[in-house]
Motif scaffolding. Structure first.
Motif: not given
Length: 119
Positions: A9, A18-19, A45, A70-71, A73-74, A77-78
């Motif tokens: 994380y 980032w991911v 995630p 942030m979460c 967006h991530d 990506d995940f």
């Protein structure tokens, strides 16, 4: 062992790529070379938020709105990674123990809409 995962994380707000750089890079370097073709991985995630936006030393981290962005967006990506990689068996978002003071609710983080949209 059929499925394997690790938790990685960050708390520094939205970081484009980032991911792929940190999580997928870690899986590619350390996990995928060590599992068999029959084994799969689970992606985990972060799904959390907090009104505490600094470390004890005063360094800014993020606030609830920042974590939500942030979460979300991530999570996207995940999901993109999972849909693109047959070695991924699933995505299990992690919520910091349903901490009421962290994310505003006992069991559901404020950004569940994004997880719902991703399926």
């Amino acid at each position: 062992l059929d499925w394997f995962s690790t938790d990685i994380y960050h708390m520094d707000g939205l970081v484009t790529g980032w991911v792929d750089r940190w999580v997928r890079g870690f899986y590619e370097q350390y996990i995928f070379p060590r599992i068999t073709p029959l084994q799969r991985v689970i992606l985990v995630p972060g799904s959390f938020g907090s009104d505490v936006n600094h470390y004890p030393n005063g360094t800014y981290v993020c606030n609830r709105t920042c974590y939500d962005v942030m979460c979300a967006h991530d999570a996207d990506d995940f999901a993109t990674w999972a849909l693109d990689d047959q070695r991924v068996a699933g995505i299990f978002p992690w919520n910091w123990a349903g901490c009421p003071s962290c994310n505003g609710s006992r069991w559901t983080p404020p950004h569940t809409c994004c997880m719902d949209e991703l399926g």
